[in-house]
Write an enzyme that holds these catalytic residues in place. Structure first.
Site, short mmCIF file in Angstrom:
data_model
loop_
_atom_site.label_atom_id
_atom_site.label_comp_id
_atom_site.label_asym_id
_atom_site.label_seq_id
_atom_site.Cartn_x
_atom_site.Cartn_y
_atom_site.Cartn_z
N LEU A 2 9.70 -86.10 72.96
CA LEU A 2 9.31 -87.38 72.25
C LEU A 2 8.96 -87.83 70.95
O LEU A 2 9.53 -88.56 70.36
CB LEU A 2 8.23 -87.71 73.06
CG LEU A 2 7.03 -89.53 72.01
CD1 LEU A 2 8.16 -90.47 73.14
CD2 LEU A 2 6.38 -90.01 73.30
N TYR A 3 8.78 -86.62 70.04
CA TYR A 3 8.67 -86.68 68.35
C TYR A 3 9.72 -86.88 68.04
O TYR A 3 10.01 -88.02 67.65
CB TYR A 3 8.52 -84.91 68.18
CG TYR A 3 8.81 -85.21 66.51
CD1 TYR A 3 7.53 -85.99 65.51
CD2 TYR A 3 9.39 -83.84 66.34
CE1 TYR A 3 7.68 -85.62 64.37
CE2 TYR A 3 9.41 -83.40 65.11
CZ TYR A 3 8.66 -84.64 63.93
OH TYR A 3 9.00 -84.44 62.54
N ALA A 4 10.80 -86.22 68.72
CA ALA A 4 11.93 -86.63 68.05
C ALA A 4 12.95 -87.92 68.28
O ALA A 4 13.23 -89.04 67.62
CB ALA A 4 13.41 -85.68 68.82
#
Ligand SMILES: NC(=O)c1ccc[n+]([C@@H]2O[C@H](COP(=O)([O-])OP(=O)(O)OC[C@H]3O[C@@H](n4cnc5c(N)ncnc54)[C@H](O)[C@@H]3O)[C@@H](O)[C@H]2O)c1
Length: 333
Positions: free
Chosen positions: A151-153
């Protein structure tokens, strides 16, 4: 020059601000001092920046649109560098909301502020993580990067897309810079280098994920900062590409990797740590963690075409700098 930097209490923002101030620029730093990791480390970084007369400190959250807009307007900045974010791949499995708030809502708020206070150049910090599970190496800016595995990416990719739309709609010249595992003094306690060194110096085993088979294009923070500053002068213009460009056809917008293109095997990195600390590490070999990628390697041709140089501090040298800072900061020597 007047420059607005978000994330100045953070690892990279601190280094960038310090270098800009040393070069005589005026820096307005905006940071919410989140408690993702030890806020005392953030305060220590800020204490150094506060000694510089050109530093204007604003404490606030990106989610507070009014405070952010007022800070941007007050700074009268020609260049804006957006580094504040919820960073870290692994924590995005634990606290997804924090990534949506800081990286998506926060970036949207900043773009709205810029729409009404247009800088000459907006620089947005993205990440090599957007290349996801790509298997074509090295990663080039023109490769597809729409298969994030964390989800960071995904939030960073969303940021890039929002930046493109504002560049197009409101003519804000923008560069998205993708960083590759940045390390160095004053680094982040959640990153491998910091964790490995503190464990080794305290005689604890280190957790080596991917059974040590990972490869990273490690980038020394001073090299990264020098590249960001050089890129600030390379303002994208529609219809004026350089060689190997990722320039948008419809907006003053490009994506640029910042890394040296010489990846290091994790076990070689650990060997450099052993040499710098004089401690033989105890290894706890573990499988890959969800969200992580096996390898990163940057194509450096676009960066080279734009600024004429690429990061090249050898890992051994950078690791020595880190260990020496760590020892002095934590009073180990
Ligand atoms: N360090 C790396 O290896 C690396 C790699 C790729 C990309 N990046 C990106 O570079 C940027 C800087 O990373 P870093 O390593 O310095 O991280 P950091 O966590 O040390 O710094 C981020 C700073 O932003 C602030 N912040 C976070 N959320 C905020 C919010 N909602 N409002 C206001 N302030 C907020 C934090 O207090 C912190 O001081 C981030 O955008 C990160 O995603 C870093």
């Amino acid at each position: 020059m007047k420059i607005f930097v978000t994330g100045t209490a953070g690892f990279i923002g601190f280094h960038l601000a310090r270098r800009l101030l040393a070069e005589g620029h005026q820096v307005t730093g905006f940071d919410g001092l989140t408690n993702y990791y030890d806020p005392a480390l953030k305060q220590s970084r800020l204490a150094i920046l506060r000694q510089e007369p050109g530093f204007v400190e604003v404490t606030g959250m990106l989610e507070d649109a009014a405070a952010l807009t007022a800070a941007v307007a007050g700074s009268e900045a020609e260049v804006v560098v957006h580094l504040a974010a919820q960073a870290g791949v692994r924590y995005s499995l634990e606290a997804p909301g924090s990534y949506i708030q800081s990286n998506v809502v926060g970036t949207a708020n900043l773009l709205e502020a810029l729409r009404h206070n247009k800088p000459k150049h907006f620089i947005f910090a993205s990440t090599s993580s957007v290349y996801g599970g790509n298997t074509k190496f090295p990663f080039a800016e023109t490769d597809r990067a729409d298969g994030p595995v964390s989800l960071y990416a995904a939030t960073k990719k969303s940021g890039e897309a929002m930046v493109h739309s504002y560049a197009h709609l409101f003519g804000i010249p923008s560069t998205c810079v993708r960083f590759f595992t940045v390390y160095g003094p004053w680094g982040r306690p959640d990153m491998a280098l910091f964790k490995f060194v503190s464990a080794m110096l305290e005689d604890r085993a280190i957790d080596v994920y991917g059974f040590g088979k990972m490869r990273r294009d490690f980038t020394y923070v001073d090299d990264l900062v020098a590249a960001i500053i050089a890129l600030a002068d390379q303002v994208p213009e529609v219809g004026k590409p350089v060689e190997h460009d990722s320039l948008s056809a419809v907006a003053p917008f490009r994506v640029v990797n910042i890394a040296g293109g010489k990846p290091t095997e994790l076990m070689d990195f650990i060997a450099a740590l052993q040499q710098a600390t004089g401690v033989e590490p105890k290894l706890n070999m573990l499988p890959m963690q969800p969200g992580d990628v096996v390898a990163t390697e940057s194509d450096t041709q676009l960066l080279q075409a734009l600024i004429g140089t690429v990061p090249e501090t050898p890992v051994r040298e950078g690791v020595e700098q880190f260990v020496s800072w760590y020892n002095s900061y934590y009073g180990k020597n």
